[in-house]
Design a protein around this motif. Structure first.
Motif, PDB file in Angstrom:
ATOM      1  N   LYS A 138       0.823  -1.211   0.000  1.00  0.00           N
ATOM      2  CA  LYS A 138       0.000   0.000   0.000  1.00  0.00           C
ATOM      3  C   LYS A 138       0.858   1.262   0.000  1.00  0.00           C
ATOM      4  CE  LYS A 138      -3.881  -2.078   2.451  1.00  0.00           C
ATOM      5  NZ  LYS A 138      -4.611  -2.114   3.722  1.00  0.00           N
ATOM      6  N   ARG A 139       2.097   1.155   0.442  1.00  0.00           N
ATOM      7  CA  ARG A 139       2.984   2.313   0.546  1.00  0.00           C
ATOM      8  C   ARG A 139       4.001   2.411  -0.589  1.00  0.00           C
ATOM      9  NH1 ARG A 139       0.368   0.986   4.429  1.00  0.00           N
ATOM     10  NH2 ARG A 139      -0.219   2.323   6.134  1.00  0.00           N
ATOM     11  N   ALA A 140       3.880   1.512  -1.556  1.00  0.00           N
ATOM     12  CA  ALA A 140       4.807   1.529  -2.690  1.00  0.00           C
ATOM     13  C   ALA A 140       4.689   2.849  -3.444  1.00  0.00           C
ATOM     14  CB  ALA A 140       4.516   0.357  -3.631  1.00  0.00           C
ATOM     15  N   GLY A 141       5.809   3.387  -3.876  1.00  0.00           N
ATOM     16  CA  GLY A 141       5.833   4.598  -4.682  1.00  0.00           C
ATOM     17  C   GLY A 141       5.544   5.883  -3.929  1.00  0.00           C
ATOM     18  N   GLN A 142       5.671   5.869  -2.608  1.00  0.00           N
ATOM     19  CA  GLN A 142       5.360   7.054  -1.817  1.00  0.00           C
ATOM     20  C   GLN A 142       6.604   7.835  -1.377  1.00  0.00           C
ATOM     21  OE1 GLN A 142       2.616   6.220   1.356  1.00  0.00           O
ATOM     22  NE2 GLN A 142       1.115   5.326  -0.011  1.00  0.00           N
ATOM     23  N   GLY A 143       7.775   7.423  -1.834  1.00  0.00           N
ATOM     24  CA  GLY A 143       8.987   8.157  -1.469  1.00  0.00           C
ATOM     25  C   GLY A 143       9.312   8.100   0.011  1.00  0.00           C
ATOM     26  N   LEU A 144       9.044   6.971   0.633  1.00  0.00           N
ATOM     27  CA  LEU A 144       9.308   6.811   2.061  1.00  0.00           C
ATOM     28  C   LEU A 144      10.802   6.609   2.296  1.00  0.00           C
ATOM     29  CD1 LEU A 144       6.349   4.444   2.987  1.00  0.00           C
ATOM     30  CD2 LEU A 144       6.410   6.946   2.995  1.00  0.00           C
ATOM     31  N   ARG A 145      11.318   7.212   3.327  1.00  0.00           N
ATOM     32  CA  ARG A 145      12.729   7.098   3.682  1.00  0.00           C
ATOM     33  C   ARG A 145      12.852   6.666   5.137  1.00  0.00           C
ATOM     34  NH1 ARG A 145      12.682   7.263  -0.981  1.00  0.00           N
ATOM     35  NH2 ARG A 145      13.719   8.668  -2.391  1.00  0.00           N
ATOM     36  N   GLN A 146      13.907   5.929   5.454  1.00  0.00           N
ATOM     37  CA  GLN A 146      14.159   5.532   6.823  1.00  0.00           C
ATOM     38  C   GLN A 146      15.175   6.508   7.414  1.00  0.00           C
ATOM     39  OE1 GLN A 146      13.927   3.103   4.270  1.00  0.00           O
ATOM     40  NE2 GLN A 146      11.851   2.882   5.002  1.00  0.00           N
ATOM     41  N   GLY A 147      14.785   7.139   8.485  1.00  0.00           N
ATOM     42  CA  GLY A 147      15.655   8.115   9.133  1.00  0.00           C
ATOM     43  C   GLY A 147      15.117   9.507   8.937  1.00  0.00           C
ATOM     44  N   PHE A 148      15.638  10.210   7.954  1.00  0.00           N
ATOM     45  CA  PHE A 148      15.194  11.573   7.689  1.00  0.00           C
ATOM     46  C   PHE A 148      13.789  11.585   7.098  1.00  0.00           C
ATOM     47  CE2 PHE A 148      19.895  12.472   7.473  1.00  0.00           C
ATOM     48  CZ  PHE A 148      19.928  13.250   8.619  1.00  0.00           C
ATOM     49  N   GLU A 149      13.242  12.776   6.922  1.00  0.00           N
ATOM     50  CA  GLU A 149      11.882  12.970   6.438  1.00  0.00           C
ATOM     51  C   GLU A 149      11.665  12.303   5.063  1.00  0.00           C
ATOM     52  OE1 GLU A 149       9.182  16.837   5.320  1.00  0.00           O
ATOM     53  OE2 GLU A 149      10.576  17.016   6.997  1.00  0.00           O
ATOM     54  N   ASP A 150      10.474  11.760   4.876  1.00  0.00           N
ATOM     55  CA  ASP A 150      10.098  11.173   3.590  1.00  0.00           C
ATOM     56  C   ASP A 150      10.130  12.247   2.508  1.00  0.00           C
ATOM     57  OD1 ASP A 150       9.640   8.831   5.007  1.00  0.00           O
ATOM     58  OD2 ASP A 150       7.482   9.149   5.134  1.00  0.00           O
ATOM     59  N   VAL A 151      10.409  11.829   1.265  1.00  0.00           N
ATOM     60  CA  VAL A 151      10.423  12.800   0.159  1.00  0.00           C
ATOM     61  C   VAL A 151       9.077  12.861  -0.553  1.00  0.00           C
ATOM     62  CG1 VAL A 151      12.903  12.659  -0.194  1.00  0.00           C
ATOM     63  CG2 VAL A 151      11.403  11.147  -1.485  1.00  0.00           C
ATOM     64  N   GLY A 152       8.243  11.873  -0.381  1.00  0.00           N
ATOM     65  CA  GLY A 152       6.921  11.872  -1.005  1.00  0.00           C
ATOM     66  C   GLY A 152       6.962  11.390  -2.442  1.00  0.00           C
ATOM     67  N   SER A 153       5.787  11.270  -3.033  1.00  0.00           N
ATOM     68  CA  SER A 153       5.686  10.779  -4.405  1.00  0.00           C
ATOM     69  C   SER A 153       6.049  11.885  -5.396  1.00  0.00           C
ATOM     70  CB  SER A 153       4.269  10.264  -4.688  1.00  0.00           C
ATOM     71  OG  SER A 153       3.382  11.349  -4.784  1.00  0.00           O
ATOM     72  N   ALA A 154       6.263  11.505  -6.637  1.00  0.00           N
ATOM     73  CA  ALA A 154       6.641  12.453  -7.693  1.00  0.00           C
ATOM     74  C   ALA A 154       5.459  13.356  -8.045  1.00  0.00           C
ATOM     75  CB  ALA A 154       7.107  11.702  -8.932  1.00  0.00           C
ATOM     76  N   LEU A 155       4.269  12.936  -7.728  1.00  0.00           N
ATOM     77  CA  LEU A 155       3.068  13.694  -8.091  1.00  0.00           C
ATOM     78  C   LEU A 155       2.549  14.539  -6.927  1.00  0.00           C
ATOM     79  CD1 LEU A 155       1.223  10.881 -10.081  1.00  0.00           C
ATOM     80  CD2 LEU A 155       2.569  12.789 -10.985  1.00  0.00           C
ATOM     81  N   LYS A 156       3.425  15.085  -6.139  1.00  0.00           N
ATOM     82  CA  LYS A 156       3.010  15.890  -4.973  1.00  0.00           C
ATOM     83  C   LYS A 156       2.133  17.040  -5.375  1.00  0.00           C
ATOM     84  CE  LYS A 156       7.516  15.445  -2.956  1.00  0.00           C
ATOM     85  NZ  LYS A 156       8.579  16.054  -2.265  1.00  0.00           N
TER      86      LYS A 156
END
Length: 156
Positions: A138-156
């Motif tokens: 369900k979280r695939a393609g969401q730009g999730l990162r471990q540690g620092f803040e998530d970057v989000g998807s390309a379609l923000k």
């Protein structure tokens, strides 16, 4: 049924990420048995993980390491990473690489926070890989990162 999870870490690291990962996993489930294997340096992690899988029967392992900021440290991290990929292919088991580079943080306080946070979030990933794969799907393609803040998807 209890699933064995391997945690490989190093004495070279400046933060005890393994304890954070173990605590996180134990808080999420009582259906695992954790086996910890500590080695001196990063290039020892591939064999440690392979031994945890083949000799201890671990279903999945985490490889926790902290490369230094010098060029030779980055080379060692790259070699360790390649070894971990080879070990995964040889055992057909996942090895979750959790590396925190010393130069990722602006100071020791941030480095400590980042290492602990990354270990915790990757431990959560291990849990979901074992017990709830659909959660990750369900979280695939969401730009999730471990540690620092998530970057989000390309379609923000």
């Amino acid at each position: 049924m209890t699933i064995k999870v391997g945690i490989a870490d190093t004495t070279f690291a400046m933060v005890d990420m393994a304890s954070v990962a173990i605590k996180t996993l134990n808080n999420m489930t009582d259906k695992i048995k954790i086996i910890r294997y500590t080695v001196p340096g990063m290039k020892d992690l591939p064999v440690a993980c392979k031994k945890l899988i083949e000799e201890e029967g671990c279903e999945i392992t985490m490889a926790l390491g902290m490369p230094g900021k010098m060029d030779k440290d980055k080379v060692c991290a790259h070699e360790a990473s390649q070894g971990l990929m080879m070990a995964q292919l040889m055992t057909n088991k996942h090895i979750i690489e959790v590396f925190v580079h010393e130069d990722e943080a602006k100071d020791g306080k941030e480095l400590d926070w980042l290492a602990k946070r990354r270990a915790e979030e990757h431990a959560e990933n291990v849990y979901y890989m074992l017990f709830n794969q659909k959660y990750l799907q369900k979280r695939a393609g969401q730009g999730l990162r471990q540690g620092f803040e998530d970057v989000g998807s390309a379609l923000k």
